[in-house]
Design an enzyme around this catalytic site. Structure first.
Site, short mmCIF file in Angstrom:
data_model
loop_
_atom_site.label_atom_id
_atom_site.label_comp_id
_atom_site.label_asym_id
_atom_site.label_seq_id
_atom_site.Cartn_x
_atom_site.Cartn_y
_atom_site.Cartn_z
CG ASP A 108 3.41 1.69 -6.77
OD1 ASP A 108 4.03 1.14 -7.67
OD2 ASP A 108 3.07 1.15 -5.41
N GLY A 144 0.75 -1.35 0.11
CA GLY A 144 0.05 -0.04 0.02
C GLY A 144 0.78 1.46 -0.05
CE LYS A 145 5.59 0.98 -3.59
NZ LYS A 145 4.87 -0.27 -4.03
NE ARG A 146 -3.23 2.85 1.96
CZ ARG A 146 -3.59 2.37 0.75
NH1 ARG A 146 -2.63 2.60 -0.44
NH2 ARG A 146 -4.69 1.81 0.34
#
Lengths: 308, 308
Positions: free
Chosen positions: B109, A105-107
């Site tokens: 992303d 998710g690269k949150r």
């Protein structure tokens, strides 16, 4: 603790790879989509159902040989909340089959907002005393640009729930150098500054194999930096994207591993999901084609590690 | 184009502020929660219903005086896909009421994955020829750590759909300095490197008020950096969190504005949502209490801008 469950899976299956579940509709065989659209119409529900059916087939075919899956949130979010339901159901199914789930998710955020993401993906929330695991993954990719305020809330949840994180350090894409390779005073590039913060954060989540619960994302497309970071960050486990479709080969990722052959898990998404297209086999055999590609990848990487 | 619709709203309402919709259950009056739990049980559905009802009340009370809302994804995601449905419904409702919606997701992303996020939040997707806007916001906050590969896919969608982005530059939290204040060769801090990339990316999305479609997030807690960045980034509109609860005052944000009083939108979340608690008024009046606080904030900031 930490990423130990992932490492245990890797050791048991003798396979340091993770299957990326990035199910673009284009990748999904027509017969699955047609069935889903027949049941739910050409709608977000229909698309989400196709994603889930496709994923379950892959998980069934891979779960005894591949230790982990990495669903990429974006490909679920793009089908709205219906897609997010398919993400949740995919995670649940993969965990039932014994796979370790890295939610990609690269949150990133701070304080109580980051606590909310941590609870959503790695922990539990309470509604009037009832407890729920909203998505329920085993690890989450995160972006550390905001510093410790964005990471500390995760560490707390990881400790309580035996889950982990992977922080972006050196990403696989060409333009990652624009910021990540800038050298700060003292001459260290930003990706190393970030990597060293991972080592520091990881002290709160020590693991029994020597690797902490704070991993780092380092792209297969940067073999030199992979080897450099392996040396500089002895307690940081790596999630390595960029193998296969993005151009990284087995030799390129070999530097990510330590002398025991541990230290990294290498992701492949498209090459697995689309193996049936490359093979030219029947679409109905897509999952077995993915299994054949997963075995090829496992052996390819194992040979490269052994030869180092 | 770009953020022009936001700026037009700000000019019409003479109010450079945005209402953060971060509806923690603790903030929501009991009567709303009880009703939701009665209908849906103490479940994720129940929580999500409470969020939506609370938000609609706020939007009704604010839409004629506040130009924009900023729902924070984390507070919806923490209630699973059910929460994400409440996010979608909140966005739809706010846009129907004429408000500009900044979805605070800090997504990031690369390549086709970032395209998926862009489509999810700012664009449309197709399912077998049918078109859907999965979440449908007007702007999205994003994290630029991955460089141009992570931003270019957004610019394309922003151009097509008349939407915009805000890239994290200098975030409001104390530890933002760990990475963001590191000076790269040449002496520029990372937040300025990021800010200058925003200026560069913004060239593809020029706006008629002089500000591009690529804004930057700069915290109210850093008044010096706000003023520095205002000077260095003449085409970059700022989203300014950290006013109020996080300690930034009207004087602190004044430097974010240009000589025409444009250039930034200041966020307040908790102070609006919890105004009824601070006032000690009846919970049933929570929305009108938020309106009173929004007016106070508008006038507070207007006075500070005028006095510069």
């Amino acid at each position: 603790m930490a990423l130990d469950r992932l490492i245990k899976n890797i050791l048991e299956k003798k396979n340091p790879t993770v299957a990326g579940l990035d199910p673009k509709l284009d990748y999904i065989p027509d017969y699955i989509k047609e069935q889903a659209f027949q049941e739910h119409g050409c709608t977000l529900e229909g698309a989400a159902q196709a994603l889930l059916t496709f994923n379950k087939g892959l998980i069934d075919a891979l779960c005894d040989i591949v230790p982990a899956v990495k669903p990429q949130c974006a490909y679920y979010e793009m089908y709205g909340w219906q897609g997010m339901r398919a993400l949740k159901d995919t995670i649940t199914y993969a965990r039932e089959k014994g796979m370790f789930v890295i939610t990609d998710g690269k949150r990133n955020d701070i304080g109580s907002t980051m606590e909310a993401y941590a609870a959503a993906h790695l922990g539990e929330i309470q509604v009037a005393g009832e407890r729920f695991a909203p998505f329920g993954g085993d690890a989450l990719t995160v972006n550390g640009y905001l510093g410790t305020d964005g990471i500390a809330p995760l560490l707390k949840v990881c400790k309580e729930k035996d889950t982990g994180i992977f922080v972006l350090a050196k990403t696989s894409n060409p333009s990652s150098s624009e910021l990540q390779n800038q050298e700060v005073q003292g001459g260290e590039p930003v990706y190393l500054v970030m990597g060293k913060m991972c080592e520091e954060w990881g002290k709160e989540l020590p693991g029994k194999y020597g690797y902490s619960g704070v991993g780092a994302v380092v792209g297969a497309t940067w073999p030199e930096q992979l080897a450099e970071l392996r040396k500089e960050l002895p307690h940081t486990f790596f999630l390595v994207p960029g193998y296969g479709a993005q151009g990284g080969g087995a030799k390129d990722v070999a530097g990510a591993f330590d002398e025991k052959g541990l230290g990294a898990v290498v992701n492949s998404s498209r090459a697995l999901m689309c193996a049936y297209k490359k093979e030219g086999c029947r679409p109905e055999d897509y999952a077995m084609a993915a299994r054949r590609e997963a075995i090829r990848m496992r052996d390819d990487i194992a040979a490269a590690i052994a030869s180092v």
